[in-house]
Design an enzyme around this catalytic site. Structure first.
Site: not given
Ligand code: GLU
Length: 476
Positions: A107
Site C-alpha cells: 500500500k
Molecule cells: N485500493 C484498492 C483496495 O484497497 C484497490 C487495490 C488494487 O486494485 O490493487 O483494495
C-alpha cells in the site's frame, strides 16, 4: 476517529490476525513471518509550487512478498501515516489471498489534501512521488503494482503509468506497472465501479444462503432491504446505485462529510450524486431530512449498514448503539477490533473488508493480465461465439419451419443469446465468480467449525492458510 483507549489501525489488524491464528496450526516462526510488514519506504520530496518549495511525505509499504508483484492502492489523504499504510498493506496481503489474485500485499500513501491543489499542481506532485517510487522498483509491472485508493483515481494512475513509461522506454510491459488507468490509457472496462460492484455481488451471494441470512436476523432477499451507506465516494456511490437500481434495496440514508440525508422511502442515489457534484456536499438536498451530525445516523434502524469511507468509523464509542443486524465493510478497516467484539456479541453479522471490498483488486488483476497480454478481453472470441449461437438459432428456426411447429423465439432472448461477451461482460462475470467462490471458502469454515464464530475470522483463516502454503512451498 477511533476513541482514545483503542489500539491504532495497524494493531487492530494485528489483533484480528492473532484471533485467527489461535485457531490454526502454524509454527510460531511462520506466524511471525506472515504477521510482520516486510518493509516501509518513506520519502520526503520537494516540489516547486506557487513560487516556493513544498515538501511532501509519502510511503510505500510492502507487507508480504510471498507472491510478486505486490499489489495495493496509493492513497492521497491527510490521514496517511506509516501506521495506516502498514495496516492497509497487511489487509491487501490477506485480501489478495482470499480472492486468489496472485499478488502479495502493499500500500502507498501521500500525506496531502488533494483539494488544496489544482490539477496541474497535482500532476507535478504525483509524477514526482511516482519518480521516487519507480527508481526504487516500488512501482514495477513485475514487482509492485499500485492502483487507486482514497483521493486518487484514473487520472492519477494515468500520470503514474506515463511517468513509468518515460523512465523505462523499452519496457514492453510498462502499462502493467499500475492498474485503475482510464480505458483509453490501457485500463479495463468496469474498473472504476469494480469495488462497488463487488459489494453488490458479495451481498447477492450472502443472500443466496438463507441460513446465513437468518444468522443476521433477516429473511428473504435484497428487495426492500433498508440500507445506510456511510461515505459517498466511488465505492459508496456505486454500491448504493447498483443495490437500489438493480436489486430493489432502499437506500434509507447516505452519510457524507458534511452531514447525512435520511429518507425511509429510499433516496434516489443518482439525484443525490448529481447534487453532491454540484454543491460539494449533501446539505440542502430537496425531499430528504438532513442530519448535521452525520455519524449519529450510523446508529439508525436499518437492515444493512455499509461503511464505505475509511477506517475506524465503528469504534468502542458507538458500536453498542449500532442497530444494523448486518454490516458489509466496503471500506478498509471501518470496524476497530474493540467494536468488532461488541458487535459480534450483539449478534451482528459482519461481512469483512478483506472480502467485501476485494472487487477493486480483482478487476485490477484482470487489467494487469490484459496489459501483459496486450489484447482486449473478448477480442478473439466474441464474434466466433456470436457465429456459433447464430448457427444454433438458425438451425432451430429451420427445424421449426420444416416441421411446421411455428416456434418463435422471444426477441429479447434472441438478442441476448446472439450477443457475444465483450470486455465489460467478461469482467463482470470474472468478478461475480471471484466473489461467489471467495464467499464459499469463508463460509465453509464459518459454518463448518464451531470455534469459528464469525466471517472475519474465517476470512483470515482462509487467507493466512494460503499465504502459509506459499511460504512452505518456497521452503520456509
Ligand atoms: N485500493 C484498492 C483496495 O484497497 C484497490 C487495490 C488494487 O486494485 O490493487 O483494495
Amino acid at each position: 476517529m477511533t476513541v482514545k483507549d483503542e489500539p491504532g489501525f495497524r494493531d487492530s489488524v494485528d489483533l484480528m490476525f492473532s484471533r485467527a491464528v489461535r485457531l490454526m496450526d502454524l509454527s510460531p516462526g511462520l506466524e511471525q513471518k506472515i504477521r510482520v510488514c516486510n518493509s516501509t519506504y518513506t520519502v520526503r520530496f520537494g516540489v516547486r509550487l506557487r513560487g516556493k518549495i513544498e515538501t511532501f511525505t509519502g510511503y510505500r509499504s510492502v507487507h508480504s512478498e510471498h507472491m510478486e508483484p505486490v499489489k495495493g492502492g496509493i492513497r492521497f489523504a491527510l490521514s496517511v501515516s506509516q501506521d495506516e499504510v502498514e495496516a492497509l498493506a497487511a489487509l491487501m496481503t490477506y485480501k489478495c489471498a482470499l480472492v486468489e489474485t496472485p499478488f502479495g500485499g502493499s500500500k502507498g500513501g501521500l500525506c496531502i489534501n488533494p483539494r488544496d491543489w489544482d490539477e496541474h499542481e497535482l500532476e507535478q506532485i504525483t509524477r514526482r512521488f511516482a519518480y521516487e517510487l519507480i527508481k526504487r522498483d516500488l512501482i514495477h509491472p513485475a514487482q509492485n503494482v499500485p492502483a487507486p485508493d482514497m483521493g486518487t483515481g484514473e487520472r492519477e494512475m494515468a500520470w503514474i503509468a506515463d511517468q513509468y513509461a518515460r523512465m523505462n522506454t523499452t519496457d514492453i510491459n510498462a502499462k502493467a506497472c499500475v492498474t485503475g488507468k482510464p480505458p483509453h490509457a490501457g485500463g479495463i472496462q468496469g474498473r472504476v465501479e469494480a469495488t462497488g460492484r463487488g459489494v453488490q455481488f458479495a451481498l447477492r451471494e450472502f443472500f443466496r444462503h438463507p441460513d446465513d441470512v437468518s444468522r443476521a436476523r433477516l429473511a428473504g432477499g435484497l428487495e426492500g432491504k433498508r440500507i445506510i451507506v456511510q461515505g459517498f465516494g466511488n465505492v459508496g456511490y456505486h454500491a448504493a446505485k447498483f443495490l437500489s437500481e438493480e436489486d430493489g434495496a432502499l437506500i434509507t440514508a447516505i452519510i457524507e462529510h458534511d452531514g447525512a440525508l435520511v429518507d425511509p422511502r429510499g433516496l434516489n442515489v443518482e439525484e443525490v450524486k448529481q447534487w453532491v457534484l454540484r454543491q460539494g456536499g449533501v446539505k440542502g438536498f430537496p425531499g430528504a431530512t438532513f442530519v448535521a451530525e452525520g455519524s449519529r445516523v450510523l446508529e439508525y434502524e436499518c437492515d444493512i449498514l455499509i461503511p464505505a469511507a475509511m477506517e475506524g468509523v465503528l469504534h468502542k464509542g458507538n458500536a453498542a448503539a449500532v442497530k444494523a443486524p448486518l454490516i458489509i465493510e466496503a471500506a478498509n478497516g471501518p470496524t476497530t477490533f474493540g467494536a468488532d467484539e461488541i458487535l459480534r456479541q450483539k449478534g451482528c453479522v459482519i461481512i469483512p473488508d478483506l472480502y467485501a471490498n476485494a472487487g477493486g483488486v480483482t478487476v485490477s488483476y484482470f487489467e494487469w493480465v490484459k496489459n501483459l497480454s496486450h489484447i482486449r478481453f473478448g477480442r478473439m472470441q466474441r464474434r466466433a461465439e456470436e457465429a456459433r449461437s447464430r448457427l444454433l438459432v438458425e438451425e432451430l428456426e429451420r427445424l421449426s419451419a420444416d416441421k411446421g411447429l411455428g416456434w418463435t423465439m422471444a426477441r429479447d432472448f434472441k438478442d441476448k443469446f446472439l450477443t457475444g461477451s465483450d470486455e465489460l461482460a467478461l469482467v463482470r462475470s470474472g468478478l461475480d465468480d471471484t466473489m461467489r467462490t471467495a464467499y464459499q471458502s469463508m463460509r465453509e469454515i464459518w459454518r463448518g467449525r464451531d470455534e469459528v464464530e464469525d466471517l472475519r475470522t474465517s476470512a483470515y483463516i482462509v487467507a493466512i492458510d494460503r499465504v502459509a502454503k506459499t511460504y512452505r512451498s518456497k521452503g520456509l
